[in-house]
Structure formats: structure tokens, C-alpha cells
Design an enzyme around this catalytic site. Structure first.
Site, PDB file in Angstrom:
ATOM      1  N   ARG A 224       0.724  -1.155  -0.160  1.00 41.98           N
ATOM      2  CA  ARG A 224       0.051   0.054  -0.193  1.00 41.98           C
ATOM      3  C   ARG A 224       0.951   1.274  -0.201  1.00 41.98           C
ATOM      4  O   ARG A 224       1.869   1.174   0.611  1.00 41.98           O
ATOM      5  CB  ARG A 224      -0.886  -0.039   1.231  1.00 41.98           C
ATOM      6  CG  ARG A 224      -1.898  -0.831   1.063  1.00 41.98           C
ATOM      7  CD  ARG A 224      -3.119  -0.730   0.099  1.00 41.98           C
ATOM      8  NE  ARG A 224      -4.217  -1.545   0.168  1.00 41.98           N
ATOM      9  CZ  ARG A 224      -4.303  -2.564  -0.634  1.00 41.98           C
ATOM     10  NH1 ARG A 224      -3.336  -2.992  -1.391  1.00 41.98           N
ATOM     11  NH2 ARG A 224      -5.504  -3.507  -0.499  1.00 41.98           N
ATOM     12  N   HIS A 272      -1.179  -0.032  -9.719  1.00 41.48           N
ATOM     13  CA  HIS A 272      -1.733  -1.047  -8.907  1.00 41.48           C
ATOM     14  C   HIS A 272      -2.086  -2.339  -9.779  1.00 41.48           C
ATOM     15  O   HIS A 272      -3.339  -2.408  -9.838  1.00 41.48           O
ATOM     16  CB  HIS A 272      -2.903  -0.231  -8.114  1.00 41.48           C
ATOM     17  CG  HIS A 272      -3.376  -0.961  -6.973  1.00 41.48           C
ATOM     18  ND1 HIS A 272      -3.711  -0.398  -5.846  1.00 41.48           N
ATOM     19  CD2 HIS A 272      -3.365  -2.342  -6.479  1.00 41.48           C
ATOM     20  CE1 HIS A 272      -4.085  -1.365  -4.878  1.00 41.48           C
ATOM     21  NE2 HIS A 272      -3.754  -2.769  -5.205  1.00 41.48           N
TER      22      HIS A 272
HETATM   23  P1  NAP Z   1      -1.616 -11.576   4.872  1.00 42.64           P
HETATM   24  O1  NAP Z   1      -1.889 -13.026   4.271  1.00 42.64           O
HETATM   25  O2  NAP Z   1      -2.517 -11.202   5.766  1.00 42.64           O
HETATM   26  O3  NAP Z   1      -0.149 -11.766   5.243  1.00 42.64           O
HETATM   27  C1  NAP Z   1       0.394 -10.471   5.964  1.00 42.64           C
HETATM   28  C2  NAP Z   1       1.777 -10.670   6.453  1.00 42.64           C
HETATM   29  O4  NAP Z   1       2.250  -9.537   7.057  1.00 42.64           O
HETATM   30  C3  NAP Z   1       1.749 -11.763   7.656  1.00 42.64           C
HETATM   31  O5  NAP Z   1       2.937 -12.489   7.495  1.00 42.64           O
HETATM   32  C4  NAP Z   1       1.650 -10.989   8.834  1.00 42.64           C
HETATM   33  O6  NAP Z   1       2.641 -11.637   9.818  1.00 42.64           O
HETATM   34  C5  NAP Z   1       2.784  -9.888   8.113  1.00 42.64           C
HETATM   35  N1  NAP Z   1       2.489  -8.753   9.211  1.00 42.64           N
HETATM   36  C6  NAP Z   1       1.460  -7.789   9.602  1.00 42.64           C
HETATM   37  N2  NAP Z   1       1.857  -7.023  10.265  1.00 42.64           N
HETATM   38  C7  NAP Z   1       3.077  -6.831  10.568  1.00 42.64           C
HETATM   39  C8  NAP Z   1       3.881  -6.115  11.383  1.00 42.64           C
HETATM   40  N3  NAP Z   1       3.330  -5.196  12.145  1.00 42.64           N
HETATM   41  N4  NAP Z   1       5.128  -6.700  11.397  1.00 42.64           N
HETATM   42  C9  NAP Z   1       5.615  -7.696  10.895  1.00 42.64           C
HETATM   43  N5  NAP Z   1       4.963  -8.413   9.708  1.00 42.64           N
HETATM   44  C10 NAP Z   1       3.375  -8.205   9.691  1.00 42.64           C
HETATM   45  O7  NAP Z   1      -1.728 -10.755   3.473  1.00 42.64           O
HETATM   46  P2  NAP Z   1      -1.355 -11.043   2.118  1.00 42.64           P
HETATM   47  O8  NAP Z   1      -2.820 -11.667   1.465  1.00 42.64           O
HETATM   48  O9  NAP Z   1      -0.242 -11.676   1.878  1.00 42.64           O
HETATM   49  O10 NAP Z   1      -1.519  -9.558   1.432  1.00 42.64           O
HETATM   50  C11 NAP Z   1      -0.540  -8.489   1.820  1.00 42.64           C
HETATM   51  C12 NAP Z   1      -1.010  -7.189   1.273  1.00 42.64           C
HETATM   52  O11 NAP Z   1      -0.729  -7.203  -0.196  1.00 42.64           O
HETATM   53  C13 NAP Z   1      -2.519  -6.915   1.333  1.00 42.64           C
HETATM   54  O12 NAP Z   1      -2.823  -6.429   2.740  1.00 42.64           O
HETATM   55  C14 NAP Z   1      -2.392  -5.859   0.493  1.00 42.64           C
HETATM   56  O13 NAP Z   1      -2.235  -4.635   0.975  1.00 42.64           O
HETATM   57  C15 NAP Z   1      -1.253  -6.182  -0.808  1.00 42.64           C
HETATM   58  N6  NAP Z   1      -1.771  -6.290  -1.977  1.00 42.64           N
HETATM   59  C16 NAP Z   1      -1.440  -5.628  -2.976  1.00 42.64           C
HETATM   60  C17 NAP Z   1      -1.798  -6.035  -4.358  1.00 42.64           C
HETATM   61  C18 NAP Z   1      -1.415  -5.190  -5.586  1.00 42.64           C
HETATM   62  O14 NAP Z   1      -2.025  -5.390  -6.713  1.00 42.64           O
HETATM   63  N7  NAP Z   1      -0.375  -4.529  -5.460  1.00 42.64           N
HETATM   64  C19 NAP Z   1      -2.572  -7.168  -4.513  1.00 42.64           C
HETATM   65  C20 NAP Z   1      -3.202  -8.147  -3.327  1.00 42.64           C
HETATM   66  C21 NAP Z   1      -2.663  -7.522  -2.330  1.00 42.64           C
HETATM   67  P3  NAP Z   1       1.876 -12.843  10.718  1.00 42.64           P
HETATM   68  O15 NAP Z   1       1.539 -13.871   9.546  1.00 42.64           O
HETATM   69  O16 NAP Z   1       2.680 -12.976  11.637  1.00 42.64           O
HETATM   70  O17 NAP Z   1       0.612 -12.129  11.296  1.00 42.64           O
HETATM   71  C1  GLV Z   2      -4.953  -5.217  -4.176  1.00 40.91           C
HETATM   72  O1  GLV Z   2      -4.503  -4.375  -3.468  1.00 40.91           O
HETATM   73  C2  GLV Z   2      -5.582  -6.366  -3.016  1.00 40.91           C
HETATM   74  O2  GLV Z   2      -5.651  -6.049  -1.673  1.00 40.91           O
HETATM   75  O3  GLV Z   2      -6.021  -7.474  -3.312  1.00 40.91           O
END
Ligand code: NAP
Ligand code: GLV
Length: 309
Positions: A224, A272
Site C-alpha cells: 500500500r 496498482h
Molecule cells: P496476509 O496473508 O494477511 O499476510 C500479511 C503478512 O504480514 C503476515 O505474514 C503478517 O505476519 C505480516 N505482518 C502484518 N503486520 C506485521 C507487522 N506489524 N510486522 C511484521 N509483519 C507483519 O496478507 P496477504 O494476502 O499476503 O496480502 C498482503 C498485502 O498485499 C495486502 O494487505 C495488500 O495491501 C497487498 N496487495 C497488493 C496487491 C497489488 O496489486 N498491489 C494485490 C494484493 C494484495 P503474521 O502472519 O505473523 O501475522
Molecule cells: C489489492 O491491492 C488487494 O488488496 O488485493
């Protein structure tokens, strides 16, 4: 059951087809043509207009088309008592891991250097290194970060990951918590951010963090825009602390035309675009959750609102 679909980016017709192929009696209403709001029991949304969900009196669950739910949680009118489920989907994960690999390969093979040389018509070879010579650091080891880290490790890169709680991923050296952040960053040549946006992670990509990376490191932010302190990045690029950055996400999207990132020679901007769910794949989770909602069973991937992800 009636489901409201609202997204400025996703294809509503393809989603309706994917959902109703699996649940023929599902009545999919596509925003803004929602009919009687009182008939809607579930909503599948990405960036819905603030207040829309609060205007549905019989809503029972909110399904996010995105993995990140920060924008939904920012809406003060978001119904507090309803389950909010985020998107977890193999097509979303695969396209993110692919995008991460693309940018790590680009930096590993010095394409940012060659692009700068091309602007000066300068012919100068940088001898290629083995993949293991590039140390990649993944911030966030959730659905997307863990899959990306695994793909990079299988490609031969030296991979580290950092998360809140400790993980075990084959081929990846895992660090956890604020106390291990400095050790994680030490030696990372390409830093990739895949954290959720929460109070604990807002502004985490800042001057103090950049100072812990080796001089000339590269940054890839796919999470983000508000993870990044923009002026700190511009300063780090000016001083050579960072060599280059790839940014897919921004505080304001679309990125305003006058923003300095657009024309900066050391920044690559994408709109994005890193990853989206394919309807045929993402519909599986939504339909499973609709069945669970109908049967009164626990929903999958419910967001912990206190934690913010
Ligand atoms: P997720 O499965 O919820 O994983 C989040 C990870 O971040 C987990 O490993 C979590 O640790 C870690 N984390 C959270 N808070 C933290 C902190 N304070 N310190 C250290 N580590 C921390 O999320 P995801 O599905 O992988 O998605 C991640 C992010 O990618 C989304 O929230 C979104 O913002 C972004 N995204 C972007 C796009 C794009 O097109 N650009 C697309 C999709 C997603 P724990 O597991 O230990 O809790
Ligand atoms: C895209 O940014 C997502 O959070 O899936």
C-alpha cells in the site's frame, strides 16, 4: 439470496457468470443498479463508495475482492458487527508471485542500470552474477509474501522474510517481530513490501529503515502507498542510499499527474497492477462463504478488525 457486486476495477459480468455458474439461484446486483437495498444479504466489493455498505439494512456479510481491507476499514460507516472476509485465492497469489519474480529478476540483471545507460547512449556491460548473489528480503510472509518468497528461493535467490510471528518456509531465512527487523534488513539488496496496511506498518518504509539496507539497495513496494514515506524515498534516491524503486501502490490512486514519482529517473511506476483475482478462481471462495453463510457455519478468512488484517 441477493449479493451486491461493486468494484471500479473488476469485470462485473465475468464475476456474475462465475458466481451463478456455481450458485444458479444467486441474484447478483451490480452497483449502482441494486434494486431494493433491503433484499441484499451479502456484498462483494473493492473500493465501494463510503457509506454504501451501511445503507443495506439486511446485509449479513462483506466479502472483499482484495486481499487488503485497509480501505474498507477506513470507512467509519462500515457496519461494525458484520463479518468482513478478505480475498485469498490461488490466481491472486500466483499473479503476485509472478510480479515479484519479474521485478527481482529485473534488478538482479541490472535492467534499471541499463535503462539509465540507454538514456545516455552509454554501452557498458555489468557482468551477470548468479541468482544466489542477490539477497531478497520479503516484508510480510502471509498468503502473498510466503508464495513469493518460495518462488524466489526455488529460482536460486538468497531469500529472507520478515513477519509478525515466526514462519518456516523452505529455502527462506525467516525473521520475526520488531526486534529482528534490523537483522533482517542487514545485507538485503532487493527489499519487497507485502505487508498489510495497519497502524503498526504505516510509514514503515522510511529513512531509518533505508539506512539499515546496504548502500545502493532497490525497493519494490507492492503493498500500500501509505507504507512509504514519500519524501524519505526521494531523499534516499538522491543520496544513492537507494539505487532504484518500483512502486505499484500510492497514497492517492490514480497517482496525480503532477506527482514527482511519474518522471523520476530512478522510479518505476505501475498502476496498482501487481495482482487481481480471476473471477473463475476467486468465485470459489465467495461461493463457499455464501454456502457457509446460508448454513450458519463459520466463514473463511474473516479479518481480525482489531489487528487490521
Ligand atoms: P496476509 O496473508 O494477511 O499476510 C500479511 C503478512 O504480514 C503476515 O505474514 C503478517 O505476519 C505480516 N505482518 C502484518 N503486520 C506485521 C507487522 N506489524 N510486522 C511484521 N509483519 C507483519 O496478507 P496477504 O494476502 O499476503 O496480502 C498482503 C498485502 O498485499 C495486502 O494487505 C495488500 O495491501 C497487498 N496487495 C497488493 C496487491 C497489488 O496489486 N498491489 C494485490 C494484493 C494484495 P503474521 O502472519 O505473523 O501475522
Ligand atoms: C489489492 O491491492 C488487494 O488488496 O488485493
Amino acid at each position: 439470496m441477493a449479493l451486491l457486486f461493486a468494484s471500479p476495477d473488476d469485470d462485473p459480468i465475468a464475476w456474475r457468470a462465475a458466481l451463478t455458474r456455481r450458485l444458479p439461484d444467486l441474484d447478483v446486483r451490480i452497483y449502482p443498479e441494486i434494486g431494493d437495498p433491503a433484499e441484499i444479504e451479502a456484498a462483494l466489493v473493492w473500493l465501494p463508495p463510503p457509506g454504501l455498505l451501511a445503507s443495506l439494512p439486511n446485509l449479513r456479510a462483506i466479502f472483499s475482492l482484495g486481499a487488503g481491507v485497509d480501505r474498507l476499514l477506513e470507512d467509519p460507516t462500515l457496519p461494525a458487527e458484520l463479518p468482513l472476509c478478505r480475498m485469498v485465492d490461488p490466481s491472486l497469489t500466483a499473479s503476485m508471485a509472478e510480479f515479484v519474480l519479474l521485478h527481482v529478476l529485473r534488478y538482479h540483471r541490472d535492467l534499471d542500470v541499463y535503462e539509465a545507460q540507454q538514456r545516455r547512449a552509454e554501452w557498458r556491460l555489468v557482468l551477470p552474477k548468479p541468482a544466489a548473489a542477490t539477497v531478497v528480503g520479503l516484508m510480510g510472509l502471509g498468503e502473498l509474501g510466503a508464495a513469493s518468497a518460495g518462488l524466489l528461493a526455488r529460482h536460486g535467490f538468497t531469500v529472507r522474510g520478515w513477519s509478525r510471528t515466526r514462519k518456516a518456509i523452505e529455502g527462506v531465512r525467516c525473521f520475526a517481530g520488531p526486534e529482528e527487523l534490523a537483522a533482517f534488513l542487514d545485507g538485503v539488496g532487493v527489499l519487497v513490501c507485502l505487508l498489510p496496511l495497519t497502524p503498526a506498518t504505516r510509514g514503515i518504509l522510511n529513512a531509518e529503515l533505508f539506512a539499515r539496507l546496504p548502500r545502493g539497495a532497490r525497493l519494490v513496494n507492492l503493498a500500500r502507498g501509505a507504507h512509504l514515506v514519500e519524501q524519505d524515498l526521494l531523499d534516499a534516491l538522491d543520496t544513492g542510499r537507494l539505487a532504484h524503486a518500483t512502486l505499484d501502490v500510492f497514497v492517492r490512486e490514480p497517482l496525480p499527474k503532477e506527482h514527482p514519482f511519474w518522471r523520476h529517473p530512478k522510479i518505476t511506476v505501475t498502476p496498482h497492477a501487481a495482482s487481481y483475482s480471476l473471477p473463475e478462481s476467486g468465485a470459489e471462495l465467495v461461493v463457499e462463504n455464501l454456502r457457509r453463510l446460508r448454513d450458519g457455519r463459520p466463514l473463511l478468512h474473516v479479518v481480525d478488525r482489531a489487528r487490521g488484517y
